[in-house]
Scaffold this motif. Structure first.
Motif, PDB file in Angstrom:
ATOM      1  N   UNK A 217      13.675   3.155  13.223  1.00  0.00           N
ATOM      2  CA  UNK A 217      13.240   3.588  14.538  1.00  0.00           C
ATOM      3  C   UNK A 217      11.726   3.757  14.462  1.00  0.00           C
ATOM      4  N   UNK A 218      11.009   3.065  15.344  1.00  0.00           N
ATOM      5  CA  UNK A 218       9.556   2.983  15.237  1.00  0.00           C
ATOM      6  C   UNK A 218       8.894   3.465  16.520  1.00  0.00           C
ATOM      7  N   UNK A 219       7.876   4.296  16.360  1.00  0.00           N
ATOM      8  CA  UNK A 219       6.999   4.677  17.467  1.00  0.00           C
ATOM      9  C   UNK A 219       5.566   4.458  17.010  1.00  0.00           C
ATOM     10  N   UNK A 220       4.845   3.661  17.779  1.00  0.00           N
ATOM     11  CA  UNK A 220       3.429   3.419  17.513  1.00  0.00           C
ATOM     12  C   UNK A 220       2.672   3.812  18.773  1.00  0.00           C
TER      13      UNK A 220
ATOM     14  N   UNK B 199       0.851  -1.179   0.000  1.00  0.00           N
ATOM     15  CA  UNK B 199       0.000   0.000   0.000  1.00  0.00           C
ATOM     16  C   UNK B 199       0.887   1.228   0.000  1.00  0.00           C
ATOM     17  N   UNK B 200       1.582   1.450   1.126  1.00  0.00           N
ATOM     18  CA  UNK B 200       2.502   2.570   1.283  1.00  0.00           C
ATOM     19  C   UNK B 200       3.856   2.002   1.674  1.00  0.00           C
ATOM     20  N   UNK B 201       4.869   2.200   0.821  1.00  0.00           N
ATOM     21  CA  UNK B 201       6.224   1.705   1.076  1.00  0.00           C
ATOM     22  C   UNK B 201       7.126   2.918   1.296  1.00  0.00           C
ATOM     23  N   UNK B 202       7.691   3.021   2.502  1.00  0.00           N
ATOM     24  CA  UNK B 202       8.584   4.122   2.869  1.00  0.00           C
ATOM     25  C   UNK B 202      10.014   3.601   2.932  1.00  0.00           C
ATOM     26  N   UNK B 203      10.906   4.218   2.196  1.00  0.00           N
ATOM     27  CA  UNK B 203      12.310   3.810   2.158  1.00  0.00           C
ATOM     28  C   UNK B 203      13.170   4.973   2.645  1.00  0.00           C
ATOM     29  N   UNK B 204      13.977   4.739   3.682  1.00  0.00           N
ATOM     30  CA  UNK B 204      14.888   5.761   4.219  1.00  0.00           C
ATOM     31  C   UNK B 204      14.171   7.098   4.450  1.00  0.00           C
ATOM     32  N   UNK B 205      13.002   7.015   5.038  1.00  0.00           N
ATOM     33  CA  UNK B 205      12.166   8.192   5.247  1.00  0.00           C
ATOM     34  C   UNK B 205      11.931   8.434   6.730  1.00  0.00           C
ATOM     35  N   UNK B 206      11.620   9.664   7.057  1.00  0.00           N
ATOM     36  CA  UNK B 206      11.246  10.070   8.403  1.00  0.00           C
ATOM     37  C   UNK B 206       9.777  10.475   8.316  1.00  0.00           C
ATOM     38  N   UNK B 207       8.887   9.495   8.495  1.00  0.00           N
ATOM     39  CA  UNK B 207       7.480   9.719   8.181  1.00  0.00           C
ATOM     40  C   UNK B 207       6.598   9.693   9.411  1.00  0.00           C
ATOM     41  N   UNK B 208       5.579  10.518   9.370  1.00  0.00           N
ATOM     42  CA  UNK B 208       4.545  10.532  10.402  1.00  0.00           C
ATOM     43  C   UNK B 208       3.223  10.197   9.744  1.00  0.00           C
ATOM     44  N   UNK B 209       2.598   9.127  10.223  1.00  0.00           N
ATOM     45  CA  UNK B 209       1.269   8.740   9.746  1.00  0.00           C
ATOM     46  C   UNK B 209       0.293   9.034  10.869  1.00  0.00           C
ATOM     47  N   UNK B 210      -0.404  10.144  10.735  1.00  0.00           N
ATOM     48  CA  UNK B 210      -1.324  10.598  11.778  1.00  0.00           C
ATOM     49  C   UNK B 210      -2.399  11.466  11.131  1.00  0.00           C
TER      50      UNK B 210
ATOM     51  N   UNK C 276       6.585   7.132  12.637  1.00  0.00           N
ATOM     52  CA  UNK C 276       5.637   7.407  13.704  1.00  0.00           C
ATOM     53  C   UNK C 276       4.253   7.071  13.176  1.00  0.00           C
ATOM     54  N   UNK C 277       3.586   6.140  13.845  1.00  0.00           N
ATOM     55  CA  UNK C 277       2.197   5.804  13.556  1.00  0.00           C
ATOM     56  C   UNK C 277       1.413   6.233  14.773  1.00  0.00           C
TER      57      UNK C 277
END
Length: 176
Positions: A133-136, A77-88, A113-114
């Motif tokens: 690095x993951x934060x949920x 669906x959504x593939x993030x590579x070497x990204x600093x992403x916030x899904x909110x 960040x989810x």
């Protein structure tokens, strides 16, 4: 659609639907970002492709997927590579949808960040998060084949989240 290092890409009402062979290949949206680029997608649809959206080197500051649906893509669906992403809701709006894909979110070697979202209907994993690095927090992973797979991440923090009614795993953790 392929965007490489856009200085300022603003897409509104753009549909990337039914690209490639659903069983073998084809991306709906493919974006290579950089610190100098900004991409804003609003009210777009990335649906029914082999893979939905591939985003490389994007950050929460330079990418917005406002009210954009990423649905029913055969593999990613959504593939993030070497990204600093916030899904909110702050970065994705109130009418976005990420559901019914093979993998809901795949993140490889970045910060993810989810926060405050629900991922559902994934045929493989709702979130497949590797080497980053993951934060949920405050999120739900409901009615998927599998909920969240955390694999060899530098760090992983999960708070106030739910992994309910998944067919197999709710949460799987390996060597974090």
């Amino acid at each position: 659609m392929d965007l490489q290092y856009p200085v300022d890409a603003q897409l509104s009402g753009v549909d990337c639907i039914n690209n490639g062979d659903a069983d073998t290949s084809g991306w709906g949206l493919y974006v290579y970002g950089s610190e100098d680029s900004r991409a804003v997608f609003s009210n777009c649809r990335i649906n029914d492709n082999h893979d939905g959206a591939y985003l490389n080197q994007v950050t929460a500051e330079n990418l917005t997927l406002h009210n954009t649906t990423i649905e029913d893509n055969h593999f990613h669906g959504l593939h993030l590579e070497r990204s600093d992403a916030e899904l909110s809701p702050q970065t994705m709006g109130s009418r976005w949808k990420l559901a019914g894909n093979g993998y809901g979110v795949t993140a490889y070697r970045g910060k993810t960040l989810i926060d405050g979202i629900t991922l559902s209907g994934s045929r493989l994993w709702a979130a497949y998060l590797l080497y980053g690095e993951v934060t949920i927090r405050n999120s739900s992973f409901i009615d998927n084949a599998n909920g969240v797979w955390l694999h060899h991440n530098k760090s992983a923090t999960i708070t106030n989240s739910h992994f309910d009614d998944n067919t197999s795993y709710g949460l799987a953790v390996a060597a974090n």
